[in-house]
Design a protein around this motif. Structure first.
Motif, PDB file in Angstrom:
ATOM      1  N   UNK A   1       3.184   8.026 -14.112  1.00 21.22           N
ATOM      2  CA  UNK A   1       2.885   7.147 -13.873  1.00 21.22           C
ATOM      3  C   UNK A   1       2.279   7.148 -11.882  1.00 21.22           C
ATOM      4  N   UNK A   2       0.631   7.398 -11.431  1.00 17.48           N
ATOM      5  CA  UNK A   2       0.631   7.202 -10.323  1.00 17.48           C
ATOM      6  C   UNK A   2       0.995   6.577  -9.804  1.00 17.48           C
ATOM      7  N   UNK A   3       1.561   7.240  -8.238  1.00 16.79           N
ATOM      8  CA  UNK A   3       1.870   6.678  -7.585  1.00 16.79           C
ATOM      9  C   UNK A   3       1.100   5.534  -6.959  1.00 16.79           C
ATOM     10  N   UNK A   4       1.108   4.240  -6.475  1.00 19.97           N
ATOM     11  CA  UNK A   4       0.614   3.611  -5.453  1.00 19.97           C
ATOM     12  C   UNK A   4       0.502   3.789  -4.356  1.00 19.97           C
ATOM     13  N   UNK A   5      -0.885   3.453  -3.238  1.00 14.08           N
ATOM     14  CA  UNK A   5      -0.691   3.760  -2.650  1.00 14.08           C
ATOM     15  C   UNK A   5      -1.028   2.305  -1.660  1.00 14.08           C
ATOM     16  N   UNK A   6      -0.235   2.431  -0.162  1.00 16.26           N
ATOM     17  CA  UNK A   6       0.014   1.094   0.914  1.00 16.26           C
ATOM     18  C   UNK A   6      -1.426   1.736   1.542  1.00 16.26           C
ATOM     19  N   UNK A   7      -2.850   0.753   1.950  1.00 17.95           N
ATOM     20  CA  UNK A   7      -3.055   1.646   2.786  1.00 17.95           C
ATOM     21  C   UNK A   7      -3.676   0.258   3.948  1.00 17.95           C
ATOM     22  N   UNK A   8      -2.952   0.595   4.988  1.00 16.15           N
ATOM     23  CA  UNK A   8      -3.862  -0.962   5.999  1.00 16.15           C
ATOM     24  C   UNK A   8      -5.045  -0.692   6.744  1.00 16.15           C
TER      25      UNK A   8
ATOM     26  N   UNK B   1      11.681  -3.656  16.554  1.00 17.34           N
ATOM     27  CA  UNK B   1      12.055  -3.186  15.585  1.00 17.34           C
ATOM     28  C   UNK B   1      12.063  -2.937  14.257  1.00 17.34           C
ATOM     29  N   UNK B   2      13.228  -4.969  14.222  1.00 16.76           N
ATOM     30  CA  UNK B   2      13.431  -5.985  13.154  1.00 16.76           C
ATOM     31  C   UNK B   2      11.737  -5.689  12.327  1.00 16.76           C
ATOM     32  N   UNK B   3      11.032  -6.189  12.992  1.00 16.79           N
ATOM     33  CA  UNK B   3       9.659  -6.343  12.519  1.00 16.79           C
ATOM     34  C   UNK B   3       8.783  -5.124  11.080  1.00 16.79           C
ATOM     35  N   UNK B   4       9.718  -3.909  12.163  1.00 19.13           N
ATOM     36  CA  UNK B   4       8.534  -2.803  11.247  1.00 19.13           C
ATOM     37  C   UNK B   4       9.614  -2.648  10.670  1.00 19.13           C
ATOM     38  N   UNK B   5      11.032  -3.170  10.374  1.00 23.34           N
ATOM     39  CA  UNK B   5      11.669  -2.825   9.271  1.00 23.34           C
ATOM     40  C   UNK B   5      11.422  -3.150   7.772  1.00 23.34           C
TER      41      UNK B   5
ATOM     42  N   UNK C   1       8.235  -2.699   6.227  1.00 25.90           N
ATOM     43  CA  UNK C   1       8.059  -1.374   5.599  1.00 25.90           C
ATOM     44  C   UNK C   1       9.074  -1.632   4.498  1.00 25.90           C
ATOM     45  N   UNK C   2      10.020  -2.618   4.359  1.00 27.08           N
ATOM     46  CA  UNK C   2      10.666  -3.001   2.958  1.00 27.08           C
ATOM     47  C   UNK C   2       9.488  -3.611   2.707  1.00 27.08           C
TER      48      UNK C   2
ATOM     49  N   UNK D   1       6.807  -1.201   0.777  1.00 29.45           N
ATOM     50  CA  UNK D   1       7.864  -0.518   0.030  1.00 29.45           C
ATOM     51  C   UNK D   1       7.559  -1.244  -1.497  1.00 29.45           C
ATOM     52  N   UNK D   2       7.805  -2.546  -1.379  1.00 29.16           N
ATOM     53  CA  UNK D   2       8.167  -3.933  -2.387  1.00 29.16           C
ATOM     54  C   UNK D   2       6.718  -3.787  -3.065  1.00 29.16           C
ATOM     55  N   UNK D   3       5.664  -3.960  -2.493  1.00 32.14           N
ATOM     56  CA  UNK D   3       4.264  -3.829  -3.430  1.00 32.14           C
ATOM     57  C   UNK D   3       4.210  -2.405  -3.738  1.00 32.14           C
ATOM     58  N   UNK D   4       4.246  -1.165  -3.350  1.00 36.34           N
ATOM     59  CA  UNK D   4       3.772  -0.092  -3.635  1.00 36.34           C
ATOM     60  C   UNK D   4       4.291  -0.272  -5.522  1.00 36.34           C
TER      61      UNK D   4
END
Length: 80
Positions: free
Chosen positions: A1-8, A34-38, A41-42, A45-48
């Protein structure tokens, strides 16, 4: 399966930068930013890994990942 990419989108990048800057200035530290960034990112990753995990919206192929006071709206695009 191809890796999904999240593009902002450029708009999302500007908004995120503005939100992080606001909270850094308001709180006088980068801790909350920093909390918002973490958290974002989490969720990214779940979306991808599984884009159908989060709630669908009334817009076609668009979902929303809630993150407390913030949300990530994303569109699933099938590229060949």
């Amino acid at each position: 399966m191809a890796k999904r990419i999240v593009e902002w989108t450029q708009t999302a990048i500007r908004q995120r930068r503005s939100i992080l800057k606001y909270w850094t200035i308001r709180n006088g530290s980068t801790t909350y930013a920093e909390k918002i960034i973490r958290i974002s990112e989490k969720h990214t990753k779940s979306i991808s890994e599984n884009p159908l995990t989060f709630r669908a919206t009334e817009f076609p192929d668009t979902h929303v990942a809630a993150m407390g006071y913030f949300s990530i709206y994303y569109k699933i695009i099938h590229k060949i």
